[in-house]
Motif scaffolding. Structure first.
Motif, PDB file in Angstrom:
ATOM      1  N   MET A   1       8.371  -5.044  -6.007  1.00  0.00           N
ATOM      2  CA  MET A   1       7.395  -4.029  -5.181  1.00  0.00           C
ATOM      3  C   MET A   1       5.941  -4.953  -5.388  1.00  0.00           C
ATOM      4  N   HIS A   3       1.877  -5.347  -5.333  1.00  0.00           N
ATOM      5  CA  HIS A   3       1.073  -4.520  -6.014  1.00  0.00           C
ATOM      6  C   HIS A   3      -0.383  -4.740  -5.270  1.00  0.00           C
ATOM      7  N   THR A   4      -1.341  -3.953  -5.335  1.00  0.00           N
ATOM      8  CA  THR A   4      -2.435  -4.339  -4.656  1.00  0.00           C
ATOM      9  C   THR A   4      -3.610  -4.599  -6.072  1.00  0.00           C
ATOM     10  N   THR A   5      -4.716  -5.343  -5.444  1.00  0.00           N
ATOM     11  CA  THR A   5      -5.763  -5.714  -6.160  1.00  0.00           C
ATOM     12  C   THR A   5      -6.320  -4.630  -6.961  1.00  0.00           C
ATOM     13  N   ASP A   7      -4.598  -1.789  -7.908  1.00  0.00           N
ATOM     14  CA  ASP A   7      -3.595  -1.245  -8.829  1.00  0.00           C
ATOM     15  C   ASP A   7      -3.583  -2.259 -10.035  1.00  0.00           C
ATOM     16  N   VAL A   8      -3.666  -3.454  -9.910  1.00  0.00           N
ATOM     17  CA  VAL A   8      -3.394  -4.325 -10.866  1.00  0.00           C
ATOM     18  C   VAL A   8      -4.865  -4.610 -11.658  1.00  0.00           C
ATOM     19  N   GLY A  11      -4.597  -1.657 -13.941  1.00  0.00           N
ATOM     20  CA  GLY A  11      -3.657  -1.638 -14.871  1.00  0.00           C
ATOM     21  C   GLY A  11      -3.774  -2.647 -15.979  1.00  0.00           C
ATOM     22  N   LYS A  54       4.357  -4.471 -17.639  1.00  0.00           N
ATOM     23  CA  LYS A  54       3.910  -3.482 -16.718  1.00  0.00           C
ATOM     24  C   LYS A  54       3.771  -3.830 -15.291  1.00  0.00           C
ATOM     25  N   PHE A  55       3.764  -5.171 -14.647  1.00  0.00           N
ATOM     26  CA  PHE A  55       3.895  -5.503 -13.436  1.00  0.00           C
ATOM     27  C   PHE A  55       5.028  -6.005 -12.963  1.00  0.00           C
ATOM     28  N   VAL A  78      -0.904 -10.446  -8.352  1.00  0.00           N
ATOM     29  CA  VAL A  78      -0.580  -9.673  -6.728  1.00  0.00           C
ATOM     30  C   VAL A  78       0.419 -10.791  -6.250  1.00  0.00           C
ATOM     31  N   SER A  81       3.808 -10.726  -7.570  1.00  0.00           N
ATOM     32  CA  SER A  81       4.724  -9.413  -7.070  1.00  0.00           C
ATOM     33  C   SER A  81       5.234  -9.165  -6.011  1.00  0.00           C
ATOM     34  N   LYS A  82       4.868 -10.192  -5.049  1.00  0.00           N
ATOM     35  CA  LYS A  82       5.387 -10.024  -3.570  1.00  0.00           C
ATOM     36  C   LYS A  82       6.616 -10.333  -3.268  1.00  0.00           C
TER      37      LYS A  82
END
Length: 82
Positions: A1, A3-5, A7-8, A11, A54-55, A78, A81-82
Motif C-alpha cells: 500500500m 503511503h502519502t507524505t 501520512d508518513v 506516523g 508501522k509502514f 513513501v 511503500s509504492k
C-alpha cells in the motif's frame, strides 16, 4: 500500500514522540534528526525499526546514515511503500 507524505510524516512524528518525548508538532520535514531534534543513533535505530513495522517497509542498515532529516526518512518510506 502506498503511503502519502502527510501520512508518513504524522506516523513518524508519533514514533519520534514515543521514543524521545519530542512533541509531534516539532517533527517537521526540514528538521534534522540529530541537530534539530537531538536524537542519538540508538534512538534513531529504534525509530527506524518502529517505522519499518508501522509502514511495512524495509529500511536497509546502510541506508540509515542517509536519513539525516525527517524529509529524508519520509521520502524513503513513501518511495519504498509504492
Amino acid at each position: 500500500m502506498a503511503h502519502t507524505t502527510e501520512d508518513v510524516l504524522a506516523g513518524l512524528a508519533e514514533i519520534v514522540n514515543e521514543e524521545t518525548g519530542v512533541p509531534t508538532e516539532n517533527v517537521t520535514l526540514e528538521k534534522s534528526f540529530t541537530d534539530d531534534l537531538d536524537i542519538d543513533s540508538i534512538s534513531l535505530m529504534t525509530i527506524v525499526v518502529n517505522a519499518e513495522e508501522k509502514f511495512d517497509v524495509k529500511i536497509p542498515d546502510e541506508e540509515v546514515p542517509n536519513l539525516k532529516t525527517v524529509k529524508d526518512a519520509v521520502d524513503f518510506i513513501v518511495g519504498a511503500s509504492k
